[in-house]
Write a protein that holds these residues in place. Structure first.
Motif, PDB file in Angstrom:
ATOM      1  N   VAL A   1       8.846  22.997  -9.581  1.00  0.00           N
ATOM      2  CA  VAL A   1       7.411  23.012  -9.316  1.00  0.00           C
ATOM      3  C   VAL A   1       6.856  21.705  -9.873  1.00  0.00           C
ATOM      4  N   SER A   2       6.051  20.982  -9.049  1.00  0.00           N
ATOM      5  CA  SER A   2       5.648  19.621  -9.364  1.00  0.00           C
ATOM      6  C   SER A   2       4.137  19.484  -9.385  1.00  0.00           C
ATOM      7  N   SER A   3       3.628  18.677 -10.319  1.00  0.00           N
ATOM      8  CA  SER A   3       2.185  18.532 -10.510  1.00  0.00           C
ATOM      9  C   SER A   3       1.508  17.828  -9.350  1.00  0.00           C
ATOM     10  N   TRP A   4       2.234  16.993  -8.579  1.00  0.00           N
ATOM     11  CA  TRP A   4       1.625  16.238  -7.491  1.00  0.00           C
ATOM     12  C   TRP A   4       1.745  16.954  -6.137  1.00  0.00           C
ATOM     13  N   LYS A   5       2.181  18.219  -6.161  1.00  0.00           N
ATOM     14  CA  LYS A   5       2.321  19.008  -4.938  1.00  0.00           C
ATOM     15  C   LYS A   5       1.476  20.272  -5.065  1.00  0.00           C
TER      16      LYS A   5
ATOM     17  N   GLU B   1       3.262  -2.815 -11.950  1.00  0.00           N
ATOM     18  CA  GLU B   1       3.106  -1.775 -12.952  1.00  0.00           C
ATOM     19  C   GLU B   1       4.483  -1.267 -13.375  1.00  0.00           C
ATOM     20  N   ASP B   2       4.729  -1.181 -14.677  1.00  0.00           N
ATOM     21  CA  ASP B   2       6.011  -0.709 -15.179  1.00  0.00           C
ATOM     22  C   ASP B   2       6.203   0.770 -14.869  1.00  0.00           C
ATOM     23  N   SER B   3       7.467   1.199 -14.828  1.00  0.00           N
ATOM     24  CA  SER B   3       7.806   2.594 -14.525  1.00  0.00           C
ATOM     25  C   SER B   3       8.389   3.270 -15.762  1.00  0.00           C
ATOM     26  N   PHE B   4       8.088   4.573 -15.891  1.00  0.00           N
ATOM     27  CA  PHE B   4       8.538   5.339 -17.050  1.00  0.00           C
ATOM     28  C   PHE B   4       9.046   6.703 -16.600  1.00  0.00           C
ATOM     29  N   MET B   5       9.952   7.265 -17.392  1.00  0.00           N
ATOM     30  CA  MET B   5      10.345   8.655 -17.201  1.00  0.00           C
ATOM     31  C   MET B   5      10.815   9.233 -18.526  1.00  0.00           C
ATOM     32  N   ASN B   6      10.592  10.532 -18.704  1.00  0.00           N
ATOM     33  CA  ASN B   6      11.065  11.237 -19.895  1.00  0.00           C
ATOM     34  C   ASN B   6      11.445  12.647 -19.486  1.00  0.00           C
ATOM     35  N   VAL B   7      12.619  13.079 -19.919  1.00  0.00           N
ATOM     36  CA  VAL B   7      13.113  14.406 -19.561  1.00  0.00           C
ATOM     37  C   VAL B   7      13.509  15.138 -20.837  1.00  0.00           C
ATOM     38  N   THR B   8      12.893  16.286 -21.056  1.00  0.00           N
ATOM     39  CA  THR B   8      13.228  17.169 -22.174  1.00  0.00           C
ATOM     40  C   THR B   8      13.811  18.451 -21.597  1.00  0.00           C
ATOM     41  N   GLY B   9      14.961  18.851 -22.131  1.00  0.00           N
ATOM     42  CA  GLY B   9      15.561  20.032 -21.536  1.00  0.00           C
ATOM     43  C   GLY B   9      16.691  20.615 -22.342  1.00  0.00           C
ATOM     44  N   VAL B  10      17.364  21.592 -21.718  1.00  0.00           N
ATOM     45  CA  VAL B  10      18.502  22.258 -22.343  1.00  0.00           C
ATOM     46  C   VAL B  10      19.540  22.567 -21.266  1.00  0.00           C
TER      47      VAL B  10
ATOM     48  N   GLN C   1       7.579   6.667 -10.928  1.00  0.00           N
ATOM     49  CA  GLN C   1       8.982   7.035 -10.732  1.00  0.00           C
ATOM     50  C   GLN C   1       9.047   7.854  -9.449  1.00  0.00           C
ATOM     51  N   PRO C   2       9.713   7.370  -8.400  1.00  0.00           N
ATOM     52  CA  PRO C   2       9.654   8.019  -7.075  1.00  0.00           C
ATOM     53  C   PRO C   2      10.001   9.496  -7.068  1.00  0.00           C
ATOM     54  N   TRP C   3      10.957   9.913  -7.875  1.00  0.00           N
ATOM     55  CA  TRP C   3      11.379  11.312  -7.882  1.00  0.00           C
ATOM     56  C   TRP C   3      10.512  12.172  -8.787  1.00  0.00           C
ATOM     57  N   LEU C   4       9.591  11.543  -9.516  1.00  0.00           N
ATOM     58  CA  LEU C   4       8.713  12.269 -10.432  1.00  0.00           C
ATOM     59  C   LEU C   4       7.265  11.870 -10.184  1.00  0.00           C
ATOM     60  N   GLY C   5       6.848  11.894  -8.935  1.00  0.00           N
ATOM     61  CA  GLY C   5       5.486  11.536  -8.588  1.00  0.00           C
ATOM     62  C   GLY C   5       5.366  11.247  -7.106  1.00  0.00           C
ATOM     63  N   ALA C   6       4.130  10.988  -6.679  1.00  0.00           N
ATOM     64  CA  ALA C   6       3.859  10.782  -5.257  1.00  0.00           C
ATOM     65  C   ALA C   6       4.110   9.357  -4.797  1.00  0.00           C
TER      66      ALA C   6
ATOM     67  N   SER D   1       6.085  -2.526  -6.771  1.00  0.00           N
ATOM     68  CA  SER D   1       4.836  -3.035  -7.349  1.00  0.00           C
ATOM     69  C   SER D   1       4.134  -2.000  -8.199  1.00  0.00           C
ATOM     70  N   GLY D   2       4.412  -0.710  -7.976  1.00  0.00           N
ATOM     71  CA  GLY D   2       3.790   0.332  -8.759  1.00  0.00           C
ATOM     72  C   GLY D   2       2.378   0.634  -8.305  1.00  0.00           C
ATOM     73  N   THR D   3       1.725   1.518  -9.052  1.00  0.00           N
ATOM     74  CA  THR D   3       0.380   1.972  -8.723  1.00  0.00           C
ATOM     75  C   THR D   3      -0.564   1.686  -9.885  1.00  0.00           C
ATOM     76  N   PRO D   4      -1.637   0.912  -9.661  1.00  0.00           N
ATOM     77  CA  PRO D   4      -2.589   0.660 -10.748  1.00  0.00           C
ATOM     78  C   PRO D   4      -3.170   1.965 -11.285  1.00  0.00           C
ATOM     79  N   ASP D   5      -3.274   2.057 -12.601  1.00  0.00           N
ATOM     80  CA  ASP D   5      -3.842   3.242 -13.272  1.00  0.00           C
ATOM     81  C   ASP D   5      -3.097   4.523 -12.924  1.00  0.00           C
ATOM     82  N   ALA D   6      -1.800   4.406 -12.687  1.00  0.00           N
ATOM     83  CA  ALA D   6      -1.006   5.605 -12.385  1.00  0.00           C
ATOM     84  C   ALA D   6      -1.007   6.556 -13.573  1.00  0.00           C
ATOM     85  N   GLU D   7      -1.011   7.844 -13.272  1.00  0.00           N
ATOM     86  CA  GLU D   7      -0.969   8.867 -14.304  1.00  0.00           C
ATOM     87  C   GLU D   7       0.437   9.463 -14.400  1.00  0.00           C
ATOM     88  N   TRP D   8       0.715  10.063 -15.542  1.00  0.00           N
ATOM     89  CA  TRP D   8       1.971  10.769 -15.708  1.00  0.00           C
ATOM     90  C   TRP D   8       1.970  12.015 -14.827  1.00  0.00           C
TER      91      TRP D   8
END
Length: 350
Positions: free
Chosen positions: A7-11, A290-299, A318-323, A331-338
């Motif tokens: 389940v994804s926040s951008w969908k 715009e720089d790209s970031f990702m963080n994964v917390t899990g088990v 991050q293409p797989w974690l956002g729209a 080039s990224g997206t200006p003012d992109a949100e997590w």
């Protein structure tokens, strides 16, 4: 056989449904050995939307001794921390720019002893599924390689790549350390201009294991000097896997850091829980990108032959974690949100 729920926040429509559960992959592995000769192959079946059927790896090898091995075919590129520079189902940022668990067509020599590991390799090209005179790279592949944008631009191929990787292993009490460096250099053939540019990458990496604790750290640099037609932006390249390409900054530094701790348990079939956090950043050379970031917390839950990854993944450009699919790593997206993705991947290995 693996299934995936997310389940994804951008969908927003997916959120209304409470997420989606579906087929991930069915794979077949084959191994053989005869008088030092070896075969190792893995074929994967995804849905058509994720590239369909594809060969992840497939090589013929020969063991000169217990320490020395030669592999020919579609084999893992010796770059950075191998086999994986990550703990989660999502891998690290490096995977999405072709620098983690990549497999290409070539010849690789490896040496492994108690103190040293090193590899020397030559790769003629990435997976080539069409032997046409001027054919594009297929989008049906497991690991990210240079390809075409899908809109008729940035049509390139990886050719003639050399790799060297060296790791030094040592112990300090109960702590086991591995420190290494990697380098690769190769060509970039442009289908339109028929000219050859060049590319390089290097990495410094460190691994630590102390009891149940595991740490992976890596800094990498890559650069592509392409010979695109006039008017095409050389600051980005197209990369492709899983059925669809996207754009990536042609020069960047990446920083990855992952830690994990494993706890043995006795809960029916459940034998262990591995808790982890993997962080990655793509620091693009072009100041306006715009720089790209990702963080994964899990088990990771291990129960006999069943392995379940439960991940809370966050991404920014991050293409797989956002729209931002096409240009997130470019080039990224200006003012992109997590953006957030809750993901459960369940696999039975037999």
């Amino acid at each position: 056989m693996r299934y995936n729920y997310n389940v994804s926040s951008w969908k927003p429509e997916q959120q209304k449904r409470g997420g989606d559960l579906g087929f991930d992959v069915f794979r077949i592995n084959a191994k053989a050995k005869y008088k030092g000769l070896k075969l190792n192959a893995e074929y994967r079946f995804y849905s058509e939307g994720f590239g369909g059927a594809m060969l992840k790896q497939g090589w013929i090898g020969y063991d000169f001794s217990t320490e020395n091995n030669l592999q020919l075919g579609l084999t893992q590129v010796p770059f950075g921390i191998t086999q994986y520079n990550s703990h989660s189902w999502f891998f690290s940022m490096n995977y999405y720019v072709g620098l983690e668990d990549d497999h290409d067509m070539g010849l690789k020599y490896t040496h492994i002893d108690d103190q040293w590991e090193y590899a020397i390799a030559f790769f003629k090209n990435a997976e080539e599924l069409s032997f046409g005179n001027n054919s594009d790279v297929s989008n049906s592949r497991y690991a990210y390689d240079v390809g075409s944008s899908g809109s008729g631009t940035h049509k390139n191929k990886e050719i003639n790549q050399f790799n060297v990787k060296v790791d030094r292993k040592f112990s300090n009490g109960s702590a086991q350390h591995k420190v290494g460096v990697s380098a690769q250099y190769g060509g970039v053939y442009n289908i339109d201009t028929k000219d050859v540019g060049d590319r390089y990458a290097w990495a410094a990496h460190y691994e630590l294991k102390v009891g149940s604790f595991d740490l992976k750290a890596q800094v990498s640099k890559y650069s592509y000097n392409t010979e695109n037609p006039d008017g095409e932006d050389n600051r980005v390249i197209a990369m492709t896997a899983y059925g669809a390409p996207y754009m990536v900054a042609s020069e960047a530094l990446s920083y990855t850091l992952g830690a994990a701790y494993t706890i043995p348990v006795e809960w029916g079939p459940v034998s262990s829980l591995q808790f982890y956090n993997d962080f990655g950043m793509l620091d693009k050379t072009v100041d306006s990108f715009e720089d790209s970031f990702m963080n994964v917390t899990g088990v990771l839950v291990s129960a006999g032959n069943v392995y379940t990854y439960i991940d809370f993944a966050q991404g920014k450009d991050q293409p797989w974690l956002g729209a931002a699919w096409t240009n997130g790593l470019g080039s990224g997206t200006p003012d992109a949100e997590w953006e957030n993705r809750f993901n459960i991947n369940i696999g039975y290995y037999f």
